[in-house]
Write an enzyme that holds these catalytic residues in place. Structure first.
Site, PDB file in Angstrom:
ATOM      1  N   GLU A 147       2.370   4.755  -4.257  1.00 31.61           N
ATOM      2  CA  GLU A 147       2.334   5.682  -5.410  1.00 31.61           C
ATOM      3  C   GLU A 147       3.660   6.414  -5.718  1.00 31.61           C
ATOM      4  OE1 GLU A 147      -1.201   4.318  -4.248  1.00 31.61           O
ATOM      5  OE2 GLU A 147      -0.051   5.580  -3.058  1.00 31.61           O
ATOM      6  N   ASP A 187      -9.032   3.744  -2.064  1.00 33.64           N
ATOM      7  CA  ASP A 187      -9.785   4.131  -1.039  1.00 33.64           C
ATOM      8  C   ASP A 187     -11.211   4.715  -1.627  1.00 33.64           C
ATOM      9  OD1 ASP A 187      -7.653   3.248   0.543  1.00 33.64           O
ATOM     10  OD2 ASP A 187      -6.939   5.313   0.981  1.00 33.64           O
ATOM     11  N   ASP A 247       0.768  -1.200  -0.049  1.00 32.61           N
ATOM     12  CA  ASP A 247      -0.003   0.061  -0.026  1.00 32.61           C
ATOM     13  C   ASP A 247       1.022   1.167   0.013  1.00 32.61           C
ATOM     14  OD1 ASP A 247      -2.279   1.547   0.247  1.00 32.61           O
ATOM     15  OD2 ASP A 247      -2.664   0.955   2.117  1.00 32.61           O
TER      16      ASP A 247
END
Length: 799
Positions: free
Chosen positions: A408, A483, A405
């Site tokens: 990015e 999300d 997670d």
């Protein structure tokens, strides 16, 4: 062709006249007077690469996206020069390169224009960073539609949209919000029943304008790097998607348990709470294969550590969960806490594995542990080191999979939400700034994780999940859509995003069922489960700050509905596993939007809700509250209502009844759908029978069932079972032929054929040309018969 009147216009530079041409085997080089070189590479008769250099110099040719095993080779190539153009022809397409402007036109061999440059390639010097902003503009063909581009949260047809590729942490993102977590710069064009694809392999921030700014122009550009794109000719959309997927790769088969139901939350802790959740699943007999541990299992959010207060003996807990049929999946983020007493930090620092700023110091940013440094996953030495860190988590403690997670990469409390652009990266020996490496950072982290998990979970198969991805990431990892929010609109968004990802070569995808942010009510949760069980990756995940989001959290009525649909997913596991095999072997998307399924039907070009699950099941989620049904479009052909067995003819919109306990679900006539018995987890029981649901058709249809040992790598040595069934139906006759391949011996001995829509009463049955007494077939009314799995031909006739 348009002609250039000026070399420079509004700050943009353009190629001028071609003065030199060179052919080197499969590569063609066109050089202009002002130093632009166009390199066209013929990979296949229907796949070409277009690459542009300025100032007579190409950058080093390197890509993280391209699969080393991509198929190459063509049957025909001919180049002819005329007074005005070069004509390049393969056995599938013709390319015209204009001598005066370097503009390109691509057509089929019948002269139908597929794709054509408007201004074509042009560029603008980037005065702030150096290099060029590279640009391409194309003429939008009449009634052209556009699809693909990864996880964009917008209408499936991108006509009139502008999108932005820059991987970004977007908590509680909204419809049409740009950019999101993934950068997949691949789109599919469709016009005049001709489909093509275009992949802009440039990892800098890029933009695509699908006739948004100018209604007759489609353009794409990037903040740096090369104009480097691949062109895929169909003319059918499945051909385009398969070609792109072959170029960028597919994953290995996952273990079968990965395709079961997964339960997650931010966060399940302490150990007592994890076990309570696991026990509740088994007590309520709701199938589940995996429970997830979010960041709170760690000591102060330090990766590769455990909070001993919450989890005093993680190895014991993981084993006890395993004994009850649960695989444990743990989260790992890229941020490594700055802490001289933290062994992971110290190893990375000692080996100089962290990303650095342009002037030398380590990149520092705040994430969950506080101030962190970040490994440079574009460095192969860093990836190799990162893989070794999983030895304890996977090899010793027994965690079965890892979820990456925040990759990015996400950074808190800064306006950009990510690294400064001057951060430096190794880029596998091609040093660059974060401007180039940003979009592939998450993919390279997932790649390193995959290598570690694969090494330490061996001889079982690995499973990795990532939030951020670039084209080609599907070779290493699955993903989810990030999300999202517990709203009806986000249920619609999840449906579109997963379909779009599947069209973009990345089929192993799902959404946070029920929504990550905020709290769903029972109706929304039930409707989301009904959609989620028909997504390749099926996981409930929530932020946890608004209440519980387990299947039993919304009352007994919802619990029973959720159980019913999770059980249906477990019954369909052999069908789902076969879908995955088809995806790996042929690049076939696991979900097909209707336009992919039937592009000739123009009614499909703007459909967003309906999709084909695999090849033979039509699904359409209910996406509004208080609905007793919905209007949906049924594609052409004849379909069976799964719930009522009523047959309907498609090619039109219709009202379908679907109260809270049902989802519109249809089976293609002629299909043979394999089913297992319901299990509480994969491997709980030995599969002693395979039910084959046969949906009668007058005519012919083919179906496939792929099986193997469900884990491990023996299937790569031929130990698999591939059964292809050919059905042929007449008014008073049904013939099913079986063709077998592979050496895997399935544990069941017989098939139970369950017939739907049989228009006659069974009078005679022949198996491999020998008549069989009906009493020996366990004939149940006119619905089922049981025969040996080893038959070659089943011949049934009526009175």
């Amino acid at each position: 062709m348009i002609t250039n009147t000026e070399l420079e216009y509004k700050g943009n530079l353009y190629p001028n006249k071609i003065v030199d041409f060179l052919q080197d085997a499969d590569k063609l080089f066109f050089t202009t007077a002002n130093g632009v070189i166009l390199q066209i590479t013929i990979l296949r008769d229907s796949v070409l690469r277009f690459r542009y250099a300025t100032e007579n110099v190409f950058e080093p040719d390197f890509s993280y996206a391209i699969n080393d095993d991509a198929g190459i080779g063509y049957n025909h190539l001919n180049v002819v020069k005329t007074e005005t153009e070069y004509i390049v022809e393969t056995s599938k397409i013709r390319v015209l390169v204009d001598i005066d402007t370097l503009r390109v036109q691509i057509s089929d061999l019948d002269g139908n224009i597929i794709n054509e440059d408007e201004l074509g390639f042009h560029w603008e010097e980037n005065y702030e960073y150096g290099g060029n902003v590279v640009k391409m503009s194309k003429i939008t063909q009449g009634a052209e539609s556009f699809y693909g581009m990864g996880d964009k949260a917008t209408h499936s047809n991108l006509k009139g949209k502008r999108v932005d590729n820059w991987a970004m942490d977007q908590y509680a993102f909204g419809k049409d919000q740009e950019p999101l977590y993934k950068a997949i710069p691949f789109y599919i064009g469709l016009h005049n029943n001709i489909s093509y694809g275009l992949f802009f392999d440039n990892t800098f921030r890029s933009y695509f304008d699908f006739a948004h700014e100018r209604r007759n122009v489609t353009s794409f550009w990037a903040d740096g790097g090369e104009m480097n794109y691949y062109f895929f000719y169909g003319p059918k959309m499945p051909d385009v998607v398969k070609s792109y997927t072959d170029l960028t790769g597919t994953p290995e088969l996952p273990p079968l348990w990965v395709l079961g139901f997964h339960q997650s939350k931010w966060s399940y802790y302490p150990e007592k709470r994890v076990k309570e959740v696991a026990k509740k699943f088994r007590d309520l007999k709701i199938p589940c294969d995996a429970i997830y541990l979010d960041i709170d299992y760690m000591e102060g959010f330090r990766c590769f550590t455990w909070n001993n207060n919450y989890f005093p003996d993680p190895k014991k807990m993981v084993q006890e969960l395993s004994d009850d049929g649960f695989k444990t999946v743990a989260i790992i983020d890229p941020g490594i806490k700055v802490d001289k007493d933290y062994w992971v930090y110290q190893q990375a620092k000692d080996n100089d594995f962290f990303c650095k700023r342009g002037d030398g110091p380590y990149m520092r940013g705040k994430v969950w542990p506080g101030e962190c440094n970040f490994p440079d996953f574009t460095n192969p030495d860093v990836r190799e080191w990162w893989a070794t860190l999983y030895k304890e988590l996977i090899g010793d403690i027994g965690v079965k999979a890892v979820w990456n997670d925040m990759n990015e990469p996400a950074v808190m409390e800064v306006p950009t939400k990510t690294f400064p652009l001057d951060v430096r990266h190794d880029y596998d020996g091609h040093p660059c700034s974060h401007r180039k490496a940003h979009n592939i950072y998450g993919t390279q982290m997932a790649r390193a994780t995959y290598e570690g998990v694969k090494k330490y979970v061996y001889p079982k198969r690995p499973f990795v999940i990532t939030r951020s991805a670039y084209s080609g990431a599907q070779r290493f990892t699955s993903t989810w859509t990030g999300d999202n929010v517990a709203t009806w609109e986000h249920l619609w968004i999840a449906n579109v995003q997963v379909q779009r990802m599947c069209m973009s070569g990345f089929s192993f995808v799902g959404s946070d069922i029920g929504g990550f942010a905020e709290q769903p009510n029972g109706e929304l949760f039930a409707r989301w489960i009904q959609l989620g069980v028909f997504h390749p990756f099926c996981r409930v995940h929530s932020s946890g700050d608004h209440g519980d989001q387990e299947p039993w959290s919304f009352g007994s009525e919802v619990t029973n509905i959720v159980r019913k649909f999770i059980e249906l997913r477990y019954q369909l596991l052999p069908y789902l596993y076969t879908m995955f095999w088809n995806y790996i072997q042929d690049g076939t998307p696991m979900l097909q939007p209707l336009v992919h399924y039937d592009q000739e039907d123009t009614q499909t070009h703007f459909r967003t809700d309906e999709f084909i699950f695999g090849k033979q099941i039509l699904v359409c989620p209910v996406q509004e509250p208080n609905a007793k049904g919905r209007r949906m479009y049924v594609p052409r052909g004849k379909w069976y209502n799964y719930w009522t067995e009523e047959t309907i003819v498609g090619g039109k919109e219709r009202w379908v009844i679907a109260d809270i306990d049902k989802i519109p679900l249809f089976i293609k006539e002629g299909a043979i759908i394999p089913k297992y018995p319901v299990q509480q987890y994969v491997g709980e029981i030995e599969i002693t029978e395979l039910v084959l649901d046969v949906y009668f058709k007058i005519g012919a249809e083919s179906s496939t069932v792929y099986e193997d040992g469900q884990d491990g790598f023996d299937y790569k040595k031929g130990r698999y079972s591939l059964r292809k069934f050919r059905l042929r139906g007449k008014e008073n006759e049904l013939i099913i032929q079986q063709f077998k391949d592979g050496s895997f011996i399935t544990p069941y001995k017989n098939f139970t054929f369950k017939f739907h829509g049989l228009p006659f009463k069974i009078a005679n049955v022949e198996v491999d040309n020998e008549k069989v007494a009906l009493k020996d077939l366990k004939l149940n009314g006119n619905n089922t018969i049981e025969i040996s799995k080893d038959f070659t031909e089943l011949h049934i006739t009526g009175n």
